[in-house]
Design a protein around this motif. Structure first.
Motif, PDB file in Angstrom:
ATOM      1  N   GLU A 113     112.010 -54.425 -28.159  1.00 12.10           N
ATOM      2  CA  GLU A 113     110.670 -54.414 -28.747  1.00 12.10           C
ATOM      3  C   GLU A 113     109.666 -53.754 -27.808  1.00 12.10           C
ATOM      4  O   GLU A 113     108.814 -52.967 -28.232  1.00 12.10           O
ATOM      5  CB  GLU A 113     110.236 -55.838 -29.062  1.00 12.10           C
ATOM      6  CG  GLU A 113     108.879 -55.935 -29.714  1.00 12.10           C
ATOM      7  CD  GLU A 113     108.507 -57.356 -30.093  1.00 12.10           C
ATOM      8  OE1 GLU A 113     107.368 -57.575 -30.549  1.00 12.10           O
ATOM      9  OE2 GLU A 113     109.362 -58.248 -29.932  1.00 12.10           O
ATOM     10  N   ALA A 114     109.773 -54.074 -26.501  1.00 13.90           N
ATOM     11  CA  ALA A 114     108.869 -53.452 -25.523  1.00 13.90           C
ATOM     12  C   ALA A 114     109.096 -51.946 -25.438  1.00 13.90           C
ATOM     13  O   ALA A 114     108.136 -51.164 -25.354  1.00 13.90           O
ATOM     14  CB  ALA A 114     109.084 -54.102 -24.158  1.00 13.90           C
ATOM     15  N   GLU A 115     110.355 -51.526 -25.472  1.00 19.81           N
ATOM     16  CA  GLU A 115     110.648 -50.090 -25.407  1.00 19.81           C
ATOM     17  C   GLU A 115     110.132 -49.372 -26.651  1.00 19.81           C
ATOM     18  O   GLU A 115     109.658 -48.234 -26.564  1.00 19.81           O
ATOM     19  CB  GLU A 115     112.148 -49.884 -25.252  1.00 19.81           C
ATOM     20  CG  GLU A 115     112.693 -50.321 -23.893  1.00 19.81           C
ATOM     21  CD  GLU A 115     114.190 -50.128 -23.791  1.00 19.81           C
ATOM     22  OE1 GLU A 115     114.804 -49.763 -24.821  1.00 19.81           O
ATOM     23  OE2 GLU A 115     114.745 -50.346 -22.692  1.00 19.81           O
ATOM     24  N   LEU A 116     110.207 -50.030 -27.803  1.00 18.30           N
ATOM     25  CA  LEU A 116     109.680 -49.416 -29.019  1.00 18.30           C
ATOM     26  C   LEU A 116     108.163 -49.269 -28.927  1.00 18.30           C
ATOM     27  O   LEU A 116     107.608 -48.212 -29.265  1.00 18.30           O
ATOM     28  CB  LEU A 116     110.064 -50.247 -30.241  1.00 18.30           C
ATOM     29  CG  LEU A 116     109.510 -49.774 -31.591  1.00 18.30           C
ATOM     30  CD1 LEU A 116     109.929 -48.348 -31.885  1.00 18.30           C
ATOM     31  CD2 LEU A 116     109.963 -50.708 -32.706  1.00 18.30           C
ATOM     32  N   GLY A 117     107.476 -50.322 -28.475  1.00 18.80           N
ATOM     33  CA  GLY A 117     106.025 -50.226 -28.315  1.00 18.80           C
ATOM     34  C   GLY A 117     105.630 -49.162 -27.308  1.00 18.80           C
ATOM     35  O   GLY A 117     104.669 -48.410 -27.525  1.00 18.80           O
ATOM     36  N   ARG A 118     106.396 -49.076 -26.213  1.00 19.16           N
ATOM     37  CA  ARG A 118     106.102 -48.048 -25.211  1.00 19.16           C
ATOM     38  C   ARG A 118     106.320 -46.653 -25.777  1.00 19.16           C
ATOM     39  O   ARG A 118     105.539 -45.726 -25.494  1.00 19.16           O
ATOM     40  CB  ARG A 118     106.978 -48.269 -23.982  1.00 19.16           C
ATOM     41  CG  ARG A 118     106.706 -47.303 -22.838  1.00 19.16           C
ATOM     42  CD  ARG A 118     107.386 -47.786 -21.573  1.00 19.16           C
ATOM     43  NE  ARG A 118     108.832 -47.965 -21.788  1.00 19.16           N
ATOM     44  CZ  ARG A 118     109.638 -48.509 -20.867  1.00 19.16           C
ATOM     45  NH1 ARG A 118     109.132 -48.935 -19.716  1.00 19.16           N
ATOM     46  NH2 ARG A 118     110.911 -48.640 -21.105  1.00 19.16           N
ATOM     47  N   VAL A 150     106.000 -45.749 -28.915  1.00 20.80           N
ATOM     48  CA  VAL A 150     104.908 -45.460 -29.846  1.00 20.80           C
ATOM     49  C   VAL A 150     103.654 -45.038 -29.083  1.00 20.80           C
ATOM     50  O   VAL A 150     102.970 -44.070 -29.440  1.00 20.80           O
ATOM     51  CB  VAL A 150     104.628 -46.692 -30.725  1.00 20.80           C
ATOM     52  CG1 VAL A 150     103.378 -46.460 -31.581  1.00 20.80           C
ATOM     53  CG2 VAL A 150     105.815 -46.987 -31.624  1.00 20.80           C
ATOM     54  N   ARG A 151     103.355 -45.752 -28.002  1.00 23.27           N
ATOM     55  CA  ARG A 151     102.165 -45.411 -27.224  1.00 23.27           C
ATOM     56  C   ARG A 151     102.326 -44.067 -26.507  1.00 23.27           C
ATOM     57  O   ARG A 151     101.365 -43.295 -26.378  1.00 23.27           O
ATOM     58  CB  ARG A 151     101.869 -46.524 -26.216  1.00 23.27           C
ATOM     59  CG  ARG A 151     101.412 -47.809 -26.895  1.00 23.27           C
ATOM     60  CD  ARG A 151     101.210 -48.945 -25.906  1.00 23.27           C
ATOM     61  NE  ARG A 151     100.764 -50.142 -26.602  1.00 23.27           N
ATOM     62  CZ  ARG A 151      99.498 -50.463 -26.841  1.00 23.27           C
ATOM     63  NH1 ARG A 151      98.527 -49.632 -26.434  1.00 23.27           N
ATOM     64  NH2 ARG A 151      99.170 -51.571 -27.471  1.00 23.27           N
ATOM     65  N   LYS A 155     103.076 -50.182 -36.079  1.00 22.90           N
ATOM     66  CA  LYS A 155     101.670 -50.225 -36.493  1.00 22.90           C
ATOM     67  C   LYS A 155     100.806 -50.943 -35.455  1.00 22.90           C
ATOM     68  O   LYS A 155      99.636 -50.595 -35.272  1.00 22.90           O
ATOM     69  CB  LYS A 155     101.562 -50.918 -37.845  1.00 22.90           C
ATOM     70  CG  LYS A 155     102.145 -50.101 -38.989  1.00 22.90           C
ATOM     71  CD  LYS A 155     102.027 -50.825 -40.313  1.00 22.90           C
ATOM     72  CE  LYS A 155     102.613 -49.991 -41.452  1.00 22.90           C
ATOM     73  NZ  LYS A 155     102.520 -50.681 -42.761  1.00 22.90           N
ATOM     74  N   ALA A 156     101.371 -51.956 -34.798  1.00 17.78           N
ATOM     75  CA  ALA A 156     100.594 -52.691 -33.803  1.00 17.78           C
ATOM     76  C   ALA A 156     100.294 -51.847 -32.574  1.00 17.78           C
ATOM     77  O   ALA A 156      99.307 -52.095 -31.876  1.00 17.78           O
ATOM     78  CB  ALA A 156     101.351 -53.953 -33.391  1.00 17.78           C
ATOM     79  N   ASN A 157     101.098 -50.828 -32.287  1.00 18.06           N
ATOM     80  CA  ASN A 157     100.909 -49.999 -31.105  1.00 18.06           C
ATOM     81  C   ASN A 157     100.421 -48.599 -31.434  1.00 18.06           C
ATOM     82  O   ASN A 157     100.334 -47.743 -30.545  1.00 18.06           O
ATOM     83  CB  ASN A 157     102.228 -49.887 -30.327  1.00 18.06           C
ATOM     84  CG  ASN A 157     102.652 -51.191 -29.699  1.00 18.06           C
ATOM     85  OD1 ASN A 157     102.251 -51.529 -28.593  1.00 18.06           O
ATOM     86  ND2 ASN A 157     103.486 -51.955 -30.418  1.00 18.06           N
ATOM     87  N   LEU A 158     100.090 -48.374 -32.686  1.00 17.64           N
ATOM     88  CA  LEU A 158      99.727 -47.025 -33.127  1.00 17.64           C
ATOM     89  C   LEU A 158      98.237 -46.793 -32.957  1.00 17.64           C
ATOM     90  O   LEU A 158      97.409 -47.642 -33.290  1.00 17.64           O
ATOM     91  CB  LEU A 158     100.125 -46.838 -34.590  1.00 17.64           C
ATOM     92  CG  LEU A 158     100.071 -45.430 -35.157  1.00 17.64           C
ATOM     93  CD1 LEU A 158     101.067 -44.522 -34.452  1.00 17.64           C
ATOM     94  CD2 LEU A 158     100.352 -45.463 -36.655  1.00 17.64           C
ATOM     95  N   LEU A 159      97.871 -45.615 -32.428  1.00 22.66           N
ATOM     96  CA  LEU A 159      96.465 -45.226 -32.331  1.00 22.66           C
ATOM     97  C   LEU A 159      96.006 -44.691 -33.672  1.00 22.66           C
ATOM     98  O   LEU A 159      96.713 -43.927 -34.335  1.00 22.66           O
ATOM     99  CB  LEU A 159      96.280 -44.156 -31.255  1.00 22.66           C
ATOM    100  CG  LEU A 159      96.651 -44.570 -29.823  1.00 22.66           C
ATOM    101  CD1 LEU A 159      96.508 -43.376 -28.897  1.00 22.66           C
ATOM    102  CD2 LEU A 159      95.776 -45.718 -29.352  1.00 22.66           C
ATOM    103  N   SER A 160      94.791 -45.047 -34.071  1.00 18.47           N
ATOM    104  CA  SER A 160      94.275 -44.639 -35.384  1.00 18.47           C
ATOM    105  C   SER A 160      93.538 -43.306 -35.281  1.00 18.47           C
ATOM    106  O   SER A 160      92.332 -43.215 -35.462  1.00 18.47           O
ATOM    107  CB  SER A 160      93.332 -45.714 -35.928  1.00 18.47           C
ATOM    108  OG  SER A 160      92.276 -45.942 -35.013  1.00 18.47           O
TER     109      SER A 160
END
Length: 397
Positions: free
Chosen positions: A97-102, A104-105, A379-384
């Motif tokens: 999960e952390a690698e996925l969020g990283r 995305v960022r 979606k939680a780590n995505l910039l708008s």
């Protein structure tokens, strides 16, 4: 009193006639029985009840924390049979999960970098255009002496430097554009790779609960609490008792009239002659039992001995009779097949795979649940911000 020879001969003739008469009556009864019954029936006691024995294996690695099903217990499809200690799986899931969020960022930063470089390209293009305009005016003023030759030379050098800076910035933009062209922040390859790793970790986490693929009775439990299991290790067997059949092994020289669709009578040793089951021939196995053995015979080598073979025949049992008088796989039976009816073609099998134990859907939702979770993380780590590139950045025009 001594019997005369004539009396002895008469008694002997009477006894002989009596034996001959009894033998004749026996032959007549046997003929009548054969003509009325046996000639239209094929019987054997080499027959056994069988069914689907469903093995349950581990699909994950872990230590068994709880055994929730024991032999002879009935379990339903989807019930948890064994629970593994899921701490390692939970830790691996958190890391994925952390690698996925990283990822995305990082992709979001890549798109932001493209916008930043794009603005730099536009800025340097504007500075270059201003210098071009200055150089044009200086060239027009130089003949009248309003602009010195040194100013003209310095402006030309400044324009060349600005052209080089612009080409360098444009190359930086194209390098970033090559990494994001044709994709968005949601479907970038780096994010897709991280999604795949998370999905795998999530499914591994869900498979810490080993579930029953079908409804039936537990048999041959092979695991204990504290035992470490790996993917493929046997856990237990599940035996559905609502769908059983008889496998009868008939001599090949009595198979000429046996056809699928013919009715059969089955008597099980468990109940004796008190209970009769009515079955139907579903199909004939395409080969004798010997050819499917671990060491099949090879008649081309060694001394040949002719042995009459047995052919397995599958006989279906009625579900209502199985419900009234339950059976178990492995029970000995005697069967009689009524061959007076023609039946179907010898290769026209009536066997079906429509009963519940031939398919399972308990694993279908695992991946879909993982995908829903991945979308939430993305979606939680995505910039708008917009994914579209600004016009003119690639050329600097």
């Amino acid at each position: 009193m001594q019997l005369s020879r004539k009396s002895i001969r008469a008694r002997r003739d009477f006894l002989l006639k009596l034996v001959i008469g009894a033998a004749g009556v026996g032959v007549l009864i046997a003929f009548i029985a054969w003509f009325a019954f046996d000639r239209n029936w094929v019987t054997t006691d080499n027959a056994f009840v069988t069914g689907n024995i469903i093995p349950v294996h581990s699909d994950a690695t872990g230590i068994i924390a709880a055994v929730l099903a024991e032999e002879t217990q009935m379990v339903k499809k989807g019930d948890v049979l064994v629970r593994l200690d899921g701490q390692r799986a939970r830790a691996a899931l958190s890391q994925a999960e952390a690698e996925l969020g990283r990822a995305v960022r990082a992709v979001g930063a890549l798109f932001a970098s493209r916008r930043q470089i794009c603005q730099r390209v536009l800025s340097r293009a504007a500075i270059r255009d201003r210098t071009r305009h200055d150089l044009s005016r200086y060239k027009q003023a130089a003949p009248s002496g309003a602009a010195s030759r040194q100013l003209l030379q310095n402006t030309e050098d400044q324009l060349a430097a600005q052209e080089a800076d612009l080409r360098e910035t444009r190359a930086e933009y194209q390098a970033v554009e090559a990494r994001v062209v044709g994709v968005t922040r949601m479907n970038h390859p780096d994010i897709e790779a991280a999604k795949a790793k998370f999905n795998d970790a999530y499914v591994e986490f869900l498979r810490q609960n080993i579930r029953a693929p079908a409804t039936g009775y537990v048999a041959k439990r092979k695991v204990q609490v504290g035992q470490r299991v790996r993917p493929g290790d046997p856990i237990l067997n599940i035996v559905p008792l609502d769908h059983l059949w008889v496998e009868a092994n008939l001599w090949e020289n009595r198979m000429d009239r046996v056809r699928p669709g013919q009715e059969a009578i089955v008597k099980v040793d468990l109940y004796g002659s008190a209970q009769t089951y009515h079955g139907v021939v579903e199909g004939i196995v395409p080969g004798s039992g010997s050819v499917f053995a671990m060491l099949p015979p090879d008649n081309a080598t060694g001394n040949f001995i002719r042995i009459v073979q047995r052919i397995p025949v599958r006989i279906a049992l009625r579900a209502d009779e199985l419900e009234q008088q339950p059976l178990r796989p492995g029970l000995s039976t005697g069967i009689s097949i009524d061959v007076s009816s023609g039946g179907n073609s010898v290769n026209a099998s009536q066997t079906k795979t429509s009963s519940a134990e031939y398919t399972t859907h308990i694993y279908d939702d695992d991946l879909s649940r993982a995908k829903i979770k991945t979308e939430e993380i993305v979606k939680a780590n995505l910039l708008s911000t917009s994914d579209e590139a600004e016009k003119g950045c690639a050329t600097g025009e």
